[in-house]
Design a protein around this motif. Structure first.
Motif, short mmCIF file in Angstrom:
data_model
loop_
_atom_site.label_atom_id
_atom_site.label_comp_id
_atom_site.label_asym_id
_atom_site.label_seq_id
_atom_site.Cartn_x
_atom_site.Cartn_y
_atom_site.Cartn_z
N SER A 33 0.84 -1.21 0.00
CA SER A 33 0.00 0.00 0.00
C SER A 33 0.87 1.25 0.00
O SER A 33 0.46 2.28 -0.54
CB SER A 33 -0.95 0.05 1.20
N ARG A 34 2.05 1.16 0.58
CA ARG A 34 2.96 2.31 0.55
C ARG A 34 3.51 2.53 -0.87
O ARG A 34 3.74 3.67 -1.30
CB ARG A 34 4.14 2.10 1.52
N ALA A 35 3.75 1.42 -1.58
CA ALA A 35 4.33 1.53 -2.93
C ALA A 35 3.27 1.88 -3.98
O ALA A 35 3.59 2.41 -5.06
CB ALA A 35 5.01 0.21 -3.30
N LYS A 36 2.01 1.60 -3.65
CA LYS A 36 0.90 1.72 -4.61
C LYS A 36 0.83 3.05 -5.36
O LYS A 36 0.68 3.05 -6.60
CB LYS A 36 -0.41 1.47 -3.87
N PRO A 37 0.95 4.20 -4.65
CA PRO A 37 0.84 5.47 -5.40
C PRO A 37 1.87 5.59 -6.52
O PRO A 37 1.56 6.12 -7.60
CB PRO A 37 1.11 6.53 -4.32
N PHE A 38 3.08 5.08 -6.32
CA PHE A 38 4.13 5.20 -7.34
C PHE A 38 3.83 4.27 -8.53
O PHE A 38 4.06 4.61 -9.68
CB PHE A 38 5.50 4.90 -6.74
N ILE A 39 3.31 3.08 -8.19
CA ILE A 39 2.94 2.12 -9.24
C ILE A 39 1.81 2.70 -10.09
O ILE A 39 1.88 2.72 -11.32
CB ILE A 39 2.50 0.78 -8.61
N GLU A 40 0.79 3.21 -9.43
CA GLU A 40 -0.37 3.79 -10.12
C GLU A 40 0.02 4.96 -11.00
O GLU A 40 -0.37 5.05 -12.16
CB GLU A 40 -1.39 4.28 -9.10
N GLU A 41 0.79 5.87 -10.39
CA GLU A 41 1.21 7.07 -11.11
C GLU A 41 1.97 6.69 -12.39
O GLU A 41 1.77 7.27 -13.46
CB GLU A 41 2.10 7.90 -10.18
#
Lengths: 363, 363
Positions: free
Chosen positions: B24-32
């Motif tokens: 969940s911490r990595a998610k924003p970077f993956i999504e972006e």
């Protein structure tokens, strides 16, 4: 329909020599089709799908034959390097993909040691799902292969409650049952073709090998004989009180054996594929038996067991889910005996169709 | 490295909440990254590979986040229909793909009911093999994701026989051991990049999340602490005669936790990718614990067990193959206790790196 998993005594993996024997008969048509496809289109990567791959040694057998066929021709054609291969092995999500995947490193090691380094980089992926649904992105497949899978219907035909005492079409089946089976196959095979048509590139090829029948007219001996023995064995168990009559009456296999004319009509009417050829051949029930100058088997016990094991590997899950675990051992033991009695007196065959098609520009 | 299969008490599937919390911490970077990729290239089909997918619920979690992210943006961008998705889940051939495959129909059913029909046709395939080998045809991938996998090396570094009593880098490790580990990671990560560079389209993106360390200088506390507890537990078992000393001395994990500078240098020197960003964050060992106003855990037994189960799900196969089946239960029981003692006194963290790259035109 999923095959019995694992590598045990009754698994599909250990009882697929019948399939292997049919596969060698189909092989020349499969090879010829992929070589023609490669000659005509020379893709940098040949994307191949094997639909209904199951989990036995046959899963990778077809692939190895395709790779070999291409590796022989690419040099003759003056191409500098062999194409890459992306191979998708498809079956239902319940199929034992783990066993296939674990065998892949050994398979490629053995393949290179037997065939040298003349094969391009090959990549194998497993695709879980029914081939009556979409499985691949639009226009991504060059070649589709399916072996002994498309004769399994998406469901048992509706409205055949009156097919009592039979597990499939039989001499005693009412005419509405024949009609319902034929119509279900028509619907299913049309759906199958239209989905593949979306997934394949124009000019791509498909080779489908299925159980079929020789004669257009229903009923015909070859289509019902094999499963009629099952009906007999199950009826015996009903008379002895081992299986409830209602259980047998409500059981029908989701299976159909079309003849060449039916297949031709469906392909033409669906319209996405040009039919290049349909080959038909007959194979003995017991493919391990040597029939030189004989009209029946020498050892009915051995042959009965061979055929029963082969059938069990394919249909055990579907029988277990309907009749329960406890009857299975007895059922297949009796079935082996019943088959043995027939093989001691005559020499029944099953018919196989090999259908070769090309995706046309209708899209 | 393969995770413990199945869905039992000690399986990876049941003990992946730590990974979920990092994810969940990595998610924003993956999504972006994937949204930027889609905006920039709008492919008809987004081909995505998840390398080292393992077999827990996290295998499909990333996929669902990617599908959701795209389904939100495609309409904003005025595209008439969402793209198709082809998702390749990769792990070693020993990974439990059967469990993933069986969960896919339920996953898509749940996904549609929660997200409506705004997602394009999605196709999932499993790809068995090491990501230190080629896995995909040339120039076929748009997006590569790898979560908590690339810190596993292709092998234990050579020439570290003198790392006695330690299972990884530790304060007492000789300097050649530090050097050997760093060099092995350099080689492995370079190979990883160059293979993916062949498989990806130009402009394609890759997001890799791995365990790392904060400090460039070796030894640094965060990289060795976690595995040093294992060394302590194993040493205790050696003193009590439960494990042979030579067995412990010859055991080293094929694992490396690089710092940002090392990763940057390797990516630049390999040359196929432009590094867009590296994010770093620290997470508590016990991600289930509520640390409000505390510097240690409340329940050291529960927390010790939580961390030990999580570690066990990941490393059990590698420990069993070296130390044997019989020591495992005892080892992880003692390890839980040792971890609990530490967590009752202090609050150790592990560091995670999220690395976002774009495939450049060097090819």
């Amino acid at each position: 329909m999923n095959m019995k998993e694992g590598v045990g005594e009754n698994s599909y993996a250990k009882n697929s020599s019948y399939q292997k024997s049919i596969l060698s008969r189909a092989k020349p048509f499969i090879e010829e089709t992929i070589v023609e496809l490669y000659n005509r289109t020379s893709p940098q990567c040949l994307t191949i799908a094997d639909l209904g791959c199951s989990s036995g040694p046959n899963s990778l057998f077809v692939i190895s034959e395709l790779l070999k066929a291409i590796s022989v021709v690419y040099q003759k054609l003056g191409r500098r390097s062999p194409p890459e291969f992306q191979v998708f092995l498809n079956d239902l999500p319940e199929n034992d993909f783990n066993t296939i995947f674990k065998s892949i490193p050994y398979f490629f090691k053995k393949f290179s040691s037997e065939n040298g380094q003349e094969v391009g980089p090959s990549f194998v992926a497993g695709v879980p799902g029914s081939f009556y649904n979409r499985l691949f992105p639009t226009k991504t497949l060059n070649f589709v292969h399916s072996f002994y899978a498309v004769h399994w219907l998406s469901q048992v035909p509706q409205g055949i409650e009156n097919n009592k005492g039979n597990v499939y079409l039989a001499r005693t089946s009412p005419s509405n049952v024949y009609k319902a089976y034929a119509e279900q196959f028509n619907r299913d095979f049309s759906v199958f073709l239209s989905l593949r048509s979306i997934e394949m590139v124009i000019g791509g090829c498909m080779v489908i090998t299925i159980k079929g029948r020789r004669s257009l007219n229903l009923p015909s001996k070859d289509i019902r004989y094999f499963w009629e023995v099952f009906s007999k064995t199950l009826s015996d168990m009903v008379s002895e009180g081992l299986i409830e009559e209602a259980k047998l009456d409500s059981f029908n296999l989701p299976f159909y054996t079309p003849c060449t004319e039916e297949v031709q009509t469906i392909i033409q009417s669906e319209g996405s594929f040009d039919l290049n050829r349909v080959e038909t051949f007959d194979v003995d029930w017991d493919t391990s038996e040597d029939y030189v100058n004989r009209e029946f088997v020498c050892d009915k016990i051995k042959s009965g067991k061979f055929v029963a094991n082969m059938a069990r590997a394919v249909v055990e899950p579907i029988f277990v889910s309907h009749f329960g675990d406890s009857t299975i051992e007895d059922l297949f033991c009796r079935y082996a005996k019943d088959v043995g009695e027939i093989l001691a007196k005559e020499r029944p065959m099953t018919t196989t169709l090999v259908i070769c098609m090309t995706k046309n520009e209708t899209s």
